[in-house]
Write an enzyme that holds these catalytic residues in place. Structure first.
Site, short mmCIF file in Angstrom:
data_model
loop_
_atom_site.label_atom_id
_atom_site.label_comp_id
_atom_site.label_asym_id
_atom_site.label_seq_id
_atom_site.Cartn_x
_atom_site.Cartn_y
_atom_site.Cartn_z
CD GLU A 1 -3.05 -0.72 -0.01
OE1 GLU A 1 -3.12 0.43 -0.47
OE2 GLU A 1 -3.74 -1.66 -0.44
CD GLU B 1 4.87 -20.68 12.16
OE1 GLU B 1 5.04 -20.49 13.38
OE2 GLU B 1 3.81 -20.45 11.58
#
Length: 296
Positions: A83, A114
């Protein structure tokens, strides 16, 4: 691994019996829990402030902001980074989001990603991390190995390091110069950290990127003057921003927008200083890209 002591893994006494509630009751409960998140973030502003200052310093020396996380935490970093491009007119490289398992992990879980410290290190090696950059590790649990591996590597190259965790005394805090630990209480749905923890992380990332961009001249008053007009809506918003910043008519805003080759900031300076495009460009260079500095 001892998870039961983590706030994010505890059962929430206020939301027992969810399956017995009406839709209305469940919505009310969820909303009540969500309202606690912004208050919890507000308690950590003193920890957030130095991270923003470090990001501004990094940007001013040509460095990058790199978010790192797994699962929801990683996705939120990718979202905030993406964004920044249309909102502040920056290059995609300036703010980047890394997620354990790569692009595929944006939509599906990647087994074991992870849990790999080496993967976190390698992702930063691939980005050619430098001492000018800042790495922000994001983990609701505060213990994600992928993030820890990245932070360890960032430290070796001299990059600034920060973390965002949703548990106090988080493991990842030990690996960062500037840890942020927000405690929004147990989740509405036990252990579902995409909920309150995810909301807390999103609020903090909003602060980190937005306030940092203000600090490098991407905002005039409260207007996003470096917006990239990539669609019809943003073209019209750009003209309105020019009108708001200068008090000019729509016709003048449209004319200067075209003259400035759709550069909103440039159009504003042209109007406010009664300058040509070339003169306004030089004023912005001299003013370090802050509109306010061109008005003195």
């Amino acid at each position: 691994m001892n998870l039961e002591n983590l706030t994010t893994e505890r059962r929430n006494e206020n939301t027992m019996g969810l399956d017995e509630m009406s839709v209305k009751e469940a919505l009310q409960k969820m909303n009540q829990e969500d309202q606690k998140v912004a208050m919890a973030v507000g308690q950590e502003l003193a920890a957030i402030e130095p991270v923003v200052e470090a990001i501004i310093k990094s940007f001013n020396q040509g460095g990058r902001l790199i978010y790192m996380g797994a699962g929801t935490s990683g996705r939120l970093g990718v979202l905030d980074a993406a964004e920044c491009v249309p909102t502040f007119g920056v290059e995609p490289e300036m703010v980047q989001g890394l997620i354990a398992g790569g692009q595929k992990a944006m939509t599906v879980a990647v087994e074991g990603a992870e849990d790999s410290k080496e993967l976190g290190r390698q992702d930063l090696v691939d980005l050619k991390l430098s001492a000018n950059d800042i790495v922000v590790g994001i983990a609701a649990s505060g213990r994600t190995p992928y993030v820890i591996g990245g932070l360890e590597y960032a430290t070796t190259v001299g990059a600034a390091t920060a973390t965002v965790a949703c548990n106090k005394n988080a493991e990842i805090s030990k690996y960062a110069q500037m840890p942020i630990e927000v405690d929004a209480g147990p989740e509405f749905l036990t252990g579902s950290t995409r909920l309150k923890s995810g909301t807390a992380q999103k609020l903090i990332l909003n602060m980190l990127s937005t306030i940092s961009m203000i600090g490098i001249g991407k905002v005039y008053n409260n207007l996003m003057v470096d917006v990239k007009p990539t669609n019809e809506k943003l073209v019209e918003r750009s003209k309105r921003i020019i009108m708001e910043a200068t008090g000019c008519s729509y016709e003048v805003a449209e004319l200067k927008f075209v003259e400035a080759e759709e550069n909103v900031k440039l159009a504003i300076v042209m109007i406010l200083t009664d300058s040509t495009k070339e003169e306004a460009t030089q004023k912005l260079i001299d003013g370090n890209q802050f509109i306010k500095n061109t008005l003195n």
